[in-house]
Design a protein around this motif. Structure first.
Motif, PDB file in Angstrom:
ATOM      1  N   GLU A 147      -6.098  -6.666   1.872  1.00  0.00           N
ATOM      2  CA  GLU A 147      -5.274  -7.878   1.878  1.00  0.00           C
ATOM      3  C   GLU A 147      -4.591  -8.074   0.533  1.00  0.00           C
ATOM      4  OE1 GLU A 147      -6.154 -12.639   2.002  1.00  0.00           O
ATOM      5  OE2 GLU A 147      -7.105 -11.402   3.561  1.00  0.00           O
ATOM      6  N   GLN A 148      -5.331  -7.880  -0.545  1.00  0.00           N
ATOM      7  CA  GLN A 148      -4.768  -8.039  -1.886  1.00  0.00           C
ATOM      8  C   GLN A 148      -3.647  -7.032  -2.136  1.00  0.00           C
ATOM      9  OE1 GLN A 148      -7.645  -8.044  -5.096  1.00  0.00           O
ATOM     10  NE2 GLN A 148      -6.126  -7.347  -6.585  1.00  0.00           N
ATOM     11  N   ASN A 149      -3.873  -5.779  -1.751  1.00  0.00           N
ATOM     12  CA  ASN A 149      -2.871  -4.731  -1.968  1.00  0.00           C
ATOM     13  C   ASN A 149      -1.595  -4.987  -1.183  1.00  0.00           C
ATOM     14  OD1 ASN A 149      -4.665  -3.420  -3.643  1.00  0.00           O
ATOM     15  ND2 ASN A 149      -5.307  -1.919  -2.116  1.00  0.00           N
ATOM     16  N   LEU A 150      -1.746  -5.376   0.070  1.00  0.00           N
ATOM     17  CA  LEU A 150      -0.570  -5.597   0.909  1.00  0.00           C
ATOM     18  C   LEU A 150       0.243  -6.798   0.428  1.00  0.00           C
ATOM     19  CD1 LEU A 150      -1.930  -4.921   4.514  1.00  0.00           C
ATOM     20  CD2 LEU A 150      -0.696  -3.376   2.993  1.00  0.00           C
ATOM     21  N   ARG A 151      -0.432  -7.824   0.011  1.00  0.00           N
ATOM     22  CA  ARG A 151       0.287  -9.017  -0.468  1.00  0.00           C
ATOM     23  C   ARG A 151       0.971  -8.757  -1.808  1.00  0.00           C
ATOM     24  NH1 ARG A 151      -3.156 -14.389  -0.142  1.00  0.00           N
ATOM     25  NH2 ARG A 151      -1.047 -15.220  -0.483  1.00  0.00           N
ATOM     26  N   GLN A 152       0.355  -7.908  -2.624  1.00  0.00           N
ATOM     27  CA  GLN A 152       0.903  -7.649  -3.950  1.00  0.00           C
ATOM     28  C   GLN A 152       1.999  -6.589  -3.935  1.00  0.00           C
ATOM     29  OE1 GLN A 152      -2.071  -6.789  -6.876  1.00  0.00           O
ATOM     30  NE2 GLN A 152      -0.599  -6.455  -8.539  1.00  0.00           N
ATOM     31  N   TYR A 153       1.786  -5.513  -3.152  1.00  0.00           N
ATOM     32  CA  TYR A 153       2.701  -4.379  -3.200  1.00  0.00           C
ATOM     33  C   TYR A 153       3.509  -4.177  -1.912  1.00  0.00           C
ATOM     34  CZ  TYR A 153      -0.365  -3.306  -7.136  1.00  0.00           C
ATOM     35  OH  TYR A 153      -1.090  -3.378  -8.295  1.00  0.00           O
ATOM     36  N   GLY A 154       3.194  -4.942  -0.875  1.00  0.00           N
ATOM     37  CA  GLY A 154       3.896  -4.765   0.379  1.00  0.00           C
ATOM     38  C   GLY A 154       3.253  -3.681   1.234  1.00  0.00           C
ATOM     39  N   VAL A 155       3.763  -3.517   2.452  1.00  0.00           N
ATOM     40  CA  VAL A 155       3.220  -2.533   3.395  1.00  0.00           C
ATOM     41  C   VAL A 155       3.977  -1.222   3.206  1.00  0.00           C
ATOM     42  CG1 VAL A 155       2.676  -2.057   5.809  1.00  0.00           C
ATOM     43  CG2 VAL A 155       2.770  -4.428   4.993  1.00  0.00           C
ATOM     44  N   LYS A 156       3.377  -0.281   2.491  1.00  0.00           N
ATOM     45  CA  LYS A 156       4.056   0.962   2.129  1.00  0.00           C
ATOM     46  C   LYS A 156       4.130   1.958   3.283  1.00  0.00           C
ATOM     47  CE  LYS A 156       4.606  -0.392  -2.136  1.00  0.00           C
ATOM     48  NZ  LYS A 156       5.954  -0.752  -2.623  1.00  0.00           N
ATOM     49  N   ASP A 157       3.038   2.114   4.009  1.00  0.00           N
ATOM     50  CA  ASP A 157       2.988   3.111   5.081  1.00  0.00           C
ATOM     51  C   ASP A 157       3.353   2.474   6.417  1.00  0.00           C
ATOM     52  OD1 ASP A 157       2.103   5.110   3.325  1.00  0.00           O
ATOM     53  OD2 ASP A 157       0.033   4.391   3.509  1.00  0.00           O
ATOM     54  N   PRO A 158       4.144   3.163   7.228  1.00  0.00           N
ATOM     55  CA  PRO A 158       4.520   2.606   8.527  1.00  0.00           C
ATOM     56  C   PRO A 158       3.346   2.552   9.491  1.00  0.00           C
ATOM     57  CG  PRO A 158       5.308   4.858   8.328  1.00  0.00           C
ATOM     58  CD  PRO A 158       4.775   4.483   6.983  1.00  0.00           C
ATOM     59  N   LEU A 159       3.378   1.602  10.407  1.00  0.00           N
ATOM     60  CA  LEU A 159       2.406   1.527  11.479  1.00  0.00           C
ATOM     61  C   LEU A 159       2.825   2.504  12.579  1.00  0.00           C
ATOM     62  CD1 LEU A 159       1.815  -1.089   9.894  1.00  0.00           C
ATOM     63  CD2 LEU A 159       1.429  -2.235  12.084  1.00  0.00           C
ATOM     64  N   THR A 160       1.859   3.195  13.155  1.00  0.00           N
ATOM     65  CA  THR A 160       2.162   4.173  14.192  1.00  0.00           C
ATOM     66  C   THR A 160       2.084   3.513  15.565  1.00  0.00           C
ATOM     67  OG1 THR A 160       1.270   5.955  12.834  1.00  0.00           O
ATOM     68  CG2 THR A 160       1.555   6.410  15.176  1.00  0.00           C
ATOM     69  N   ILE A 161       3.164   3.649  16.324  1.00  0.00           N
ATOM     70  CA  ILE A 161       3.296   2.991  17.623  1.00  0.00           C
ATOM     71  C   ILE A 161       3.450   4.042  18.722  1.00  0.00           C
ATOM     72  CG2 ILE A 161       4.578   1.292  18.966  1.00  0.00           C
ATOM     73  CD1 ILE A 161       3.307   0.162  16.420  1.00  0.00           C
TER      74      ILE A 161
END
Length: 273
Positions: A54-68
């Motif tokens: 949670e801390q990483n995503l809020r600080q740096y954003g979502v770097k890797d794409p989600l696989t659908i």
């Protein structure tokens, strides 16, 4: 006048332009489906791992794409027609944080033929990317072993067919074929647990031996389990609360030799947790 005519012309020309690829992606992102059977296939993160993610995503954003998984309602088991469906197969923990904090993210579409192949993909991906506990790795290997036995067809029950599957996976994961078979029993037992308890066991919060779980694969979990089994299956948090209550009751009651011995026993059990 010329400027006005130019703007009017551009407006007319762009009125019927089809949505861009970016718009199409945004549309798919609004339709992502989370299936319990796929989400629960992934060993849960610990509380510390969740907090760090949670801390990483809020600080740096979502770097890797989600696989659908781009498929149909019929194939995904969400309906009985060919309506397009977009199923999340990698990034469940990130997706939870994304929804909570309204974060932007990218997607990667994959085309897989069946649910079985999707599960194989997810298991392989998890075994290759995370620092798993021995229990989690055993569970994932066992899930793949059990699925491959089913996928191999009608000769499943033949010892030679099972041995071939076990030996193939043993070579792939660098363990013995006997270990793979035990993994299969372990995974089958885990799947018999209630979802909440399954998460507790795989995260290490509930204490349940691999031997006992393997037995569940053969005998199942009944509502009339004996007290030792019930205690073993009990999540750690509930065990602590129960023991604390029993200790308070014993301490506030009449203390004789028998009650003191029981009090010491309960204190030792609590300390072990």
């Amino acid at each position: 006048m010329a400027k006005k005519d130019f703007m009017s012309l551009m407006k007319a020309k762009t009125a019927d332009v089809r949505p861009s690829l970016l718009s199409a992606e945004e549309n798919i992102k609004q339709q992502i489906v989370v299936l319990d059977e796929l989400r629960d296939l992934i060993p849960p993160l610990t509380a510390d791992e969740v907090a760090q993610l949670e801390q990483n995503l809020r600080q740096y954003g979502v770097k890797d794409p989600l696989t659908i998984w781009e498929t149909t309602a019929l194939t995904a088991g969400t309906g009985d027609d060919e309506t397009p469906v977009y199923v999340l197969i990698d990034g469940h923990n990130r997706f939870s944080v994304i929804n909570q904090y309204k974060l932007d993210f990218r997607i990667n579409l994959v085309h897989v033929e069946s649910m079985t192949q999707v599960k194989e993909y997810m298991i392989d991906y998890q075994l290759g990317r995370r620092n798993l506990s021995p229990e989690q790795a055993s569970y994932l290997r066992g899930m793949r072993y059990n699925q491959l036995k089913i996928a191999r067809g009608s000769n499943l029950n033949a010892e030679s067919a099972q041995q071939n599957v076990a030996e193939s996976l043993a070579t792939e994961y660098g363990v013995s074929s006997r270990t793979i078979k035990r993994d299969g029993e372990f995974a089958a037992g885990i799947e018999k647990l209630e979802p909440a308890l399954k998460k507790e066991v795989l995260s290490g919060k509930a204490k349940l031996s691999k031997t006992r779980i393997a037995e569940l694969a053969k005998n199942g979990v009944t509502g009339e389990a004996d007290s030792s089994t019930a205690s073993e299956l009990e999540p750690a948090t509930m065990q602590k609360q129960r023991l604390q209550t029993e200790i308070r009751e014993l301490a506030n009651g009449k203390l004789d030799k028998r009650s003191c011995a029981r009090l010491v026993q309960k204190i030792n059990e609590l300390m072990q947790l």
